[in-house]
Design a protein around this motif. Sequence first.
Motif, PDB file in Angstrom:
ATOM      1  N   LEU A   1      37.727  41.052  25.872  1.00 48.40           N
ATOM      2  CA  LEU A   1      37.997  39.459  24.502  1.00 48.40           C
ATOM      3  C   LEU A   1      37.298  38.939  23.596  1.00 48.40           C
ATOM      4  O   LEU A   1      35.651  39.165  24.344  1.00 48.40           O
ATOM      5  CB  LEU A   1      38.820  38.461  25.597  1.00 48.40           C
ATOM      6  CG  LEU A   1      40.257  38.574  26.234  1.00 48.40           C
ATOM      7  CD1 LEU A   1      40.871  37.492  27.457  1.00 48.40           C
ATOM      8  CD2 LEU A   1      41.220  38.819  25.506  1.00 48.40           C
TER       9      LEU A   1
ATOM     10  N   THR B   1      48.325  34.460  23.238  1.00 53.29           N
ATOM     11  CA  THR B   1      46.913  33.874  24.425  1.00 53.29           C
ATOM     12  C   THR B   1      47.165  34.043  25.911  1.00 53.29           C
ATOM     13  O   THR B   1      47.681  34.251  26.830  1.00 53.29           O
ATOM     14  CB  THR B   1      47.404  32.215  24.118  1.00 53.29           C
ATOM     15  OG1 THR B   1      48.440  31.887  24.722  1.00 53.29           O
ATOM     16  CG2 THR B   1      48.018  32.043  22.222  1.00 53.29           C
ATOM     17  N   VAL B   2      45.968  33.473  26.345  1.00 52.73           N
ATOM     18  CA  VAL B   2      45.634  33.193  27.716  1.00 52.73           C
ATOM     19  C   VAL B   2      46.083  32.420  28.524  1.00 52.73           C
ATOM     20  O   VAL B   2      46.988  32.438  29.680  1.00 52.73           O
ATOM     21  CB  VAL B   2      44.227  33.319  28.199  1.00 52.73           C
ATOM     22  CG1 VAL B   2      43.486  33.294  29.722  1.00 52.73           C
ATOM     23  CG2 VAL B   2      43.210  34.207  27.623  1.00 52.73           C
ATOM     24  N   THR B   3      45.870  30.842  27.909  1.00 54.10           N
ATOM     25  CA  THR B   3      47.540  29.746  28.438  1.00 54.10           C
ATOM     26  C   THR B   3      48.285  30.452  28.742  1.00 54.10           C
ATOM     27  O   THR B   3      48.629  30.299  29.663  1.00 54.10           O
ATOM     28  CB  THR B   3      47.247  28.974  26.888  1.00 54.10           C
ATOM     29  OG1 THR B   3      45.999  28.438  27.854  1.00 54.10           O
ATOM     30  CG2 THR B   3      47.762  27.604  28.162  1.00 54.10           C
TER      31      THR B   3
ATOM     32  N   PRO C   1      44.807  28.781  33.781  1.00 56.32           N
ATOM     33  CA  PRO C   1      44.050  29.661  32.635  1.00 56.32           C
ATOM     34  C   PRO C   1      42.978  29.859  33.092  1.00 56.32           C
ATOM     35  O   PRO C   1      42.450  31.386  32.907  1.00 56.32           O
ATOM     36  CB  PRO C   1      44.273  28.325  31.320  1.00 56.32           C
ATOM     37  CG  PRO C   1      45.358  27.507  31.362  1.00 56.32           C
ATOM     38  CD  PRO C   1      45.617  27.273  33.253  1.00 56.32           C
ATOM     39  N   SER C   2      42.314  29.377  32.834  1.00 54.97           N
ATOM     40  CA  SER C   2      40.898  29.540  33.869  1.00 54.97           C
ATOM     41  C   SER C   2      41.059  30.653  35.201  1.00 54.97           C
ATOM     42  O   SER C   2      40.288  31.837  34.933  1.00 54.97           O
ATOM     43  CB  SER C   2      40.287  28.463  35.132  1.00 54.97           C
ATOM     44  OG  SER C   2      41.596  28.093  36.128  1.00 54.97           O
TER      45      SER C   2
ATOM     46  N   VAL D   1      48.288  38.978  28.123  1.00 56.96           N
ATOM     47  CA  VAL D   1      47.888  38.202  26.811  1.00 56.96           C
ATOM     48  C   VAL D   1      48.121  38.966  26.051  1.00 56.96           C
ATOM     49  O   VAL D   1      48.579  38.206  24.937  1.00 56.96           O
ATOM     50  CB  VAL D   1      45.977  38.410  28.046  1.00 56.96           C
ATOM     51  CG1 VAL D   1      45.757  38.065  26.139  1.00 56.96           C
ATOM     52  CG2 VAL D   1      45.520  37.644  29.195  1.00 56.96           C
TER      53      VAL D   1
ATOM     54  N   SER E   1      41.531  34.242  33.052  1.00 56.56           N
ATOM     55  CA  SER E   1      40.369  34.352  32.149  1.00 56.56           C
ATOM     56  C   SER E   1      39.370  35.288  33.284  1.00 56.56           C
ATOM     57  O   SER E   1      38.906  35.478  32.456  1.00 56.56           O
ATOM     58  CB  SER E   1      39.451  33.484  31.913  1.00 56.56           C
ATOM     59  OG  SER E   1      40.789  32.980  30.598  1.00 56.56           O
ATOM     60  N   GLN E   2      39.559  35.187  34.658  1.00 53.58           N
ATOM     61  CA  GLN E   2      38.820  34.880  35.692  1.00 53.58           C
ATOM     62  C   GLN E   2      39.482  36.808  35.776  1.00 53.58           C
ATOM     63  O   GLN E   2      38.196  38.048  35.768  1.00 53.58           O
ATOM     64  CB  GLN E   2      38.384  34.662  37.217  1.00 53.58           C
ATOM     65  CG  GLN E   2      37.407  34.628  37.685  1.00 53.58           C
ATOM     66  CD  GLN E   2      36.532  34.912  37.574  1.00 53.58           C
ATOM     67  OE1 GLN E   2      36.089  34.463  36.494  1.00 53.58           O
ATOM     68  NE2 GLN E   2      35.498  35.514  38.045  1.00 53.58           N
TER      69      GLN E   2
ATOM     70  N   ARG F   1      37.847  38.890  32.739  1.00 52.74           N
ATOM     71  CA  ARG F   1      36.372  38.873  32.500  1.00 52.74           C
ATOM     72  C   ARG F   1      36.213  40.216  34.015  1.00 52.74           C
ATOM     73  O   ARG F   1      34.999  40.723  33.832  1.00 52.74           O
ATOM     74  CB  ARG F   1      35.512  37.717  33.466  1.00 52.74           C
ATOM     75  CG  ARG F   1      35.778  36.902  31.900  1.00 52.74           C
ATOM     76  CD  ARG F   1      34.515  35.805  32.199  1.00 52.74           C
ATOM     77  NE  ARG F   1      34.740  35.297  32.916  1.00 52.74           N
ATOM     78  CZ  ARG F   1      35.363  33.850  33.130  1.00 52.74           C
ATOM     79  NH1 ARG F   1      36.295  33.558  31.441  1.00 52.74           N
ATOM     80  NH2 ARG F   1      35.960  33.088  34.145  1.00 52.74           N
TER      81      ARG F   1
END
Length: 301
Positions: free
Chosen positions: A49, A18-20, A30-31, A13, A34-35, A38
Amino acid sequence: MIDLRRLHVLRAVAHYGTVTAAARALHFTPSAASQQIRQLARELGVDLLEPQGRGVRLTPAALTLLAHADAIQARWEQAELDLRADHGDPAGPLRVSGFPVAVSVLLAPMAAQLQERHPRLTVRVREAALPESFDLLFEGETDLAVVEATPLNPPLSDARFDQQPLLDDPFDLVVPEGHPLAGRERVDLGDAAHETWIAPVPESPCRLHVMSACGRAGFSPHVVHHALDWNVIAHLVANRLGVALIPRLAHLTPHLPITRVRCTGNPHRSLLTCTRRGARERPAVAAALEELHRLAPTAVA
């Protein structure tokens, strides 16, 4: 205990912005990316973030963590080197990348020499423009890259990469055969201030070098034609459509009715070798670097 796979997602990232983009490079959704971040944040008990407009940015805690992550990556490279310390002869795959001129003039002959000298070594060459070479290094897809020094590169202080000078590639003024400047041993670029110019396309890293060289000579060139490939630029010059600055490493189509004239003030672009931090002493990489430095002086003669 930090999950290093999740840490790598956070590094991605930071690298891609970006995360994407990071997810795309890592072949995640992307999800899913992100997971992973997290879960890493929960493990550490800090936010990594925070919202910024429609996107996110790294928190100060994330930036602190990344400094340690880059150091961990460099130590891992060193650990692999130490484990192979008793097997110093270059062997296995060596992946190298560079922009087209670097591949043609430096990396191709380097690969041929290394494979002849070290039969257990397999060199794999990949053409890659900026910033792709840095992405390939970050992703572990290449071991050594030859890149141009540009303001778009990561800074030399970037802990992820080890960037070192290789050579300076001078720019020559290229004019049509019979042009008034063609008979000179050296030319001041200011003498070409009123010429029609042919320049690299705006997205080319060399565009900045050309414009800066003209600016230092006291003028802004009147650019009428643009091209990406140096041989295309040379053909435009040969057809008397303008003059151009072309690096000496660029091998142009033989027998074109053009003349290269050396420039006072030595306008040039700097070429660098780049590895991941800690990887420069690996036997295969070290052998490649030695060969590149042997080739460099004759390449721009």
